[in-house]
Write an enzyme that holds these catalytic residues in place. Structure first.
Site, short mmCIF file in Angstrom:
data_model
loop_
_atom_site.label_atom_id
_atom_site.label_comp_id
_atom_site.label_asym_id
_atom_site.label_seq_id
_atom_site.Cartn_x
_atom_site.Cartn_y
_atom_site.Cartn_z
CE LYS A 1 -0.80 0.05 5.02
NZ LYS A 1 -0.04 1.28 5.32
CB THR A 2 3.98 2.29 1.79
OG1 THR A 2 3.43 1.99 3.07
CG2 THR A 2 4.82 3.56 1.89
CG ASP B 1 -1.26 4.44 5.25
OD1 ASP B 1 -1.97 3.50 4.81
OD2 ASP B 1 -0.07 4.28 5.59
CD GLU B 2 -2.36 1.13 8.46
OE1 GLU B 2 -3.43 0.51 8.48
OE2 GLU B 2 -1.26 0.56 8.35
CD GLN C 1 -3.57 -5.19 8.06
OE1 GLN C 1 -2.53 -5.02 8.68
NE2 GLN C 1 -3.64 -5.04 6.75
#
Length: 670
Positions: free
Chosen positions: A29-30, A239-240, A271
């Site tokens: 993902k990064t 992100d996240e 997650q």
């Protein structure tokens, strides 16, 4: 462009409008966010119009360095800026020239801090706004309880602060909280909360939660400021996203330009493991409801783990209902068997793990730092540490924070008090350390504006402290060319801290080494005078998270909770304590878990399993000591997920135990 799989490429090229990227563990993902950011810049958008939000400084730094590297490769960044930055050993975000050519890459909290520094005068803040840490806020709440004549043993300051923090994260105010009070204890919380907010205001300080809450409030009360940032950040990445709470969600929604809706969120419902911190799973599950025109891209190809590990992860997580369906796969081979290792009790479980680690290091030449031992509850760490010590296995416990050591906080307080004389926790530390003959009664009178009631001798001592703080402030003045490391050295020597620690025992001399390390740390900010770098330094210190203190260069087996392991990966992973009621964890008072809690425990297991790159060990004890009593345990329900895997992918060991002779171990294929 770097190599991307088809789904990653689809996400990178979808630059306009709302985009939801469901990225499984280890799915790159990064890399995808990095390439999407570069693509937007290649499309002609100025970097300053792009915002990337993460949860930790470590994640922000990694993304920043990746973007710099890719911009340089694409010849979108002037090489002399990179060259000068590297030659002067300057981190990218410390170089003001380079910074102008980069997107804004920050954590939610550091973004809030940046905005409040620019516009916090609306709340009476200055640019030298102090961020109080947990010990500071607990101390304030303790003092409030004492002033209210309440017993701090019955009303734990830390618990009250946790309630306040959770409510703030849910974007609640004391008035909101007052509407749902149902007990005397909650009435106490409300009363303390109101006095706590008043105290923060008087100190011109904020706590960690305020960095987001106050920013959202600012946008609500000052639409022109909100409009400015909506225009500034034309493209937003988060992100996240599954870990956002109500306040972070509110901030994200306020930042989005309503005309373009160029918002890209990346996350994985599987997650989501921080509900106890206020993380709201509904934020990611409802994204398509928030933006009906959302494009969804699923990243399922895993680049981290072997297929055996992924097969277990898939089998475990598919039992959850609150999720987006996906199935992780890899181009890698099946890999090594998953080892199931039962032990007689928790001591032998720990011994087994230590011996396995010892063998991996000595016989397979595995670096100790590539081995990680995960546990569900903090109390499990004690026997694991003892076993590592007894077997001579080097290890590191994640979570020992350098900047939370007393001696470091004492030293930093001189710096922070010089910049914000209203910060009472910092002033208190300055008055008390090293000892200056200024006692608690004197400090209480100073803080109550009763300076004139002090004796002449007391007034002189206090005045000397204020004069010293003013000396520090002068060195930080914009007309000064003094370096930050020189200011820090001045504080350590002239305050008397160095002298006091030098004259004490060996433990205090170790503390002195820690204090001197501050000079080393601040040297990396010496490319400019202190007054130009002090904000960056204080921001880095104030906003550190658990993982930011995880020194990847230290060699030693990593011991940590599963929660702390989020975002990390290791070649060899032990998941310990796989017993029913330990993992999945039992609620206090044996209260039955609700469906949401059950699913979060399963997500926690999924996160633990997917930390492993090459080899996974699952361990449990048949007896465990709980509250001083040995109790028979039953294997975790998560081990049942292994039944869906082929037998040759799993290796079940015989129980590891001692027989009648306490020195004899029944060894099973160690």
């Amino acid at each position: 462009m770097v190599n991307l799989n088809n789904k990653q490429l689809e996400a990178v090229q979808s630059t306009e409008g709302p985009l939801l990227i469901i990225a499984g563990a280890g799915a790159g993902k990064t890399k995808t966010i990095t390439e999407r950011t570069v693509q937007i810049i290649k499309n002609g958008v100025e970097p300053k119009n792009i915002l990337c939000l993460t949860f930790t400084n470590k994640a922000a730094a990694e993304m920043r360095e990746r973007i710099i590297q890719r911009l340089e490769e694409e010849k979108l960044l002037e090489k002399n800026l990179i060259h000068n930055s590297k030659n002067n050993n300057i981190n990218s975000w410390q170089n003001p020239f380079l910074y102008e050519f980069l997107p804004t890459i920050k954590t939610f909290h550091s973004l809030g801090l940046m905005i409040l520094k620019n516009h916090g005068s609306h709340f009476g803040y200055t640019k030298n706004l102090t961020i109080l840490d947990s010990s500071d806020t607990n101390s304030i709440i303790k003092n409030i309880l004492l002033k209210l004549n309440l017993d701090i043993k019955l009303h734990d300051p830390a618990k009250i602060k946790n309630i306040i923090s959770r409510e703030k994260g849910n974007f609640q105010t004391p008035d909101d909280f007052a509407k749902k009070i149902s007990s005397f204890n909650l009435e106490i919380v409300e009363k303390v909360w109101r006095l706590y907010e008043k105290e923060l205001s008087q100190q011109k300080s904020v706590d960690f939660d305020d960095l987001i809450i106050k920013t959202v409030t600012l946008f609500q009360e000052k639409p022109n400021i909100k409009n400015y940032y909506q225009e500034k950040f034309k493209y937003i990445h988060v992100d996240e996203y599954q870990d956002t709470n109500e306040a972070q969600y509110a901030l994200t929604m306020q930042l989005i330009n309503p005309q373009t809706k160029n918002i890209c969120v990346v996350g994985d419902a599987d997650q989501n493991i921080y509900s106890w911190r206020g993380a709201n799973l509904k934020n990611i599950l409802n994204f398509e409801k928030d933006f009906t025109e959302t494009k969804v891209v699923l990243l399922e190809e895993n680049y981290r783990s072997t297929q055996n590990i992924l097969s277990l992860a898939n089998a475990a997580i598919k039992k959850n209902k609150a999720r987006k369906e996906k199935n992780l796969f890899t181009q890698k081979a099946a890999g090594e068997e998953i080892e199931i290792c039962p032990a007689w009790d928790e001591n032998l479980e720990a011994e087994l793990i230590a011996k396995k680690c010892q063998q991996l290091i000595s016989q397979k030449n595995i670096l100790a730092k590539e081995i990680c031992v995960l546990f569900r509850a903090n109390f499990q760490s004690r026997v694991l540490e003892e076993a590592m010590l007894q077997n001579g296995v080097p290890y590191n416990m994640l979570g020992t924070k350098f900047f939370e050591r007393k001696e470091i906080k004492d030293t930093m307080s001189y710096l922070r008090a010089a910049l914000n004389i209203h910060s009472l926790p910092d002033l208190k530390r300055v008055f008390e350390t090293p000892k200056k003959g200024i006692g608690s009664v004197t400090i209480a009178k100073i803080f109550s504006n009763q300076f004139e009631t002090l004796t002449y001798s007391q007034q002189q001592k206090v005045q000397t402290v204020y004069e010293f703080l003013n000396e520090i402030k002068i060195q930080l003045d914009e007309n000064s060319e003094i370096k930050l490391s020189e200011v820090m050295e001045f504080i350590i020597k002239k305050s008397g801290l160095e002298k006091e620690l030098l004259e004490s025992n060996s433990e205090d001399q170790e503390r002195l080494e820690n204090v001197r390390e501050l000079v080393t740390i601040t040297k990396k900010f010496d490319n400019q005078p202190a007054h130009k770098t002090i904000e960056n330094f204080l921001e880095e210190v104030s906003l550190k998270s658990d993982q930011d203190d995880n020194d990847a260069n230290k060699n030693g087996v990593r011991l940590m909770t599963i929660h702390a392991s989020k975002g990390l990966e290791f070649d060899y992973v032990f998941v310990t304590g796989l017993e029913q009621d330990l993992f999945p964890h039992k609620n206090i008072g044996n209260k039955k878990r609700g469906l949401e809690e059950e699913e979060e425990e399963r997500r926690l297991f999924y996160v633990a399993v997917t930390r492993a790159r090459q080899k996974l060990f699952l361990t449990f004890a048949e007896l465990r000591t709980i509250y001083g009593q040995k109790e028979i345990t039953s294997p975790s329900e998560f081990l049942e997920d292994l039944n869906e895997m082929e037998e040759d992918k799993i290796h079940y060991h015989e129980i590891y135990m001692r027989n009648s002779s306490p020195d004899r171990i029944i060894d099973y294929e160690m």
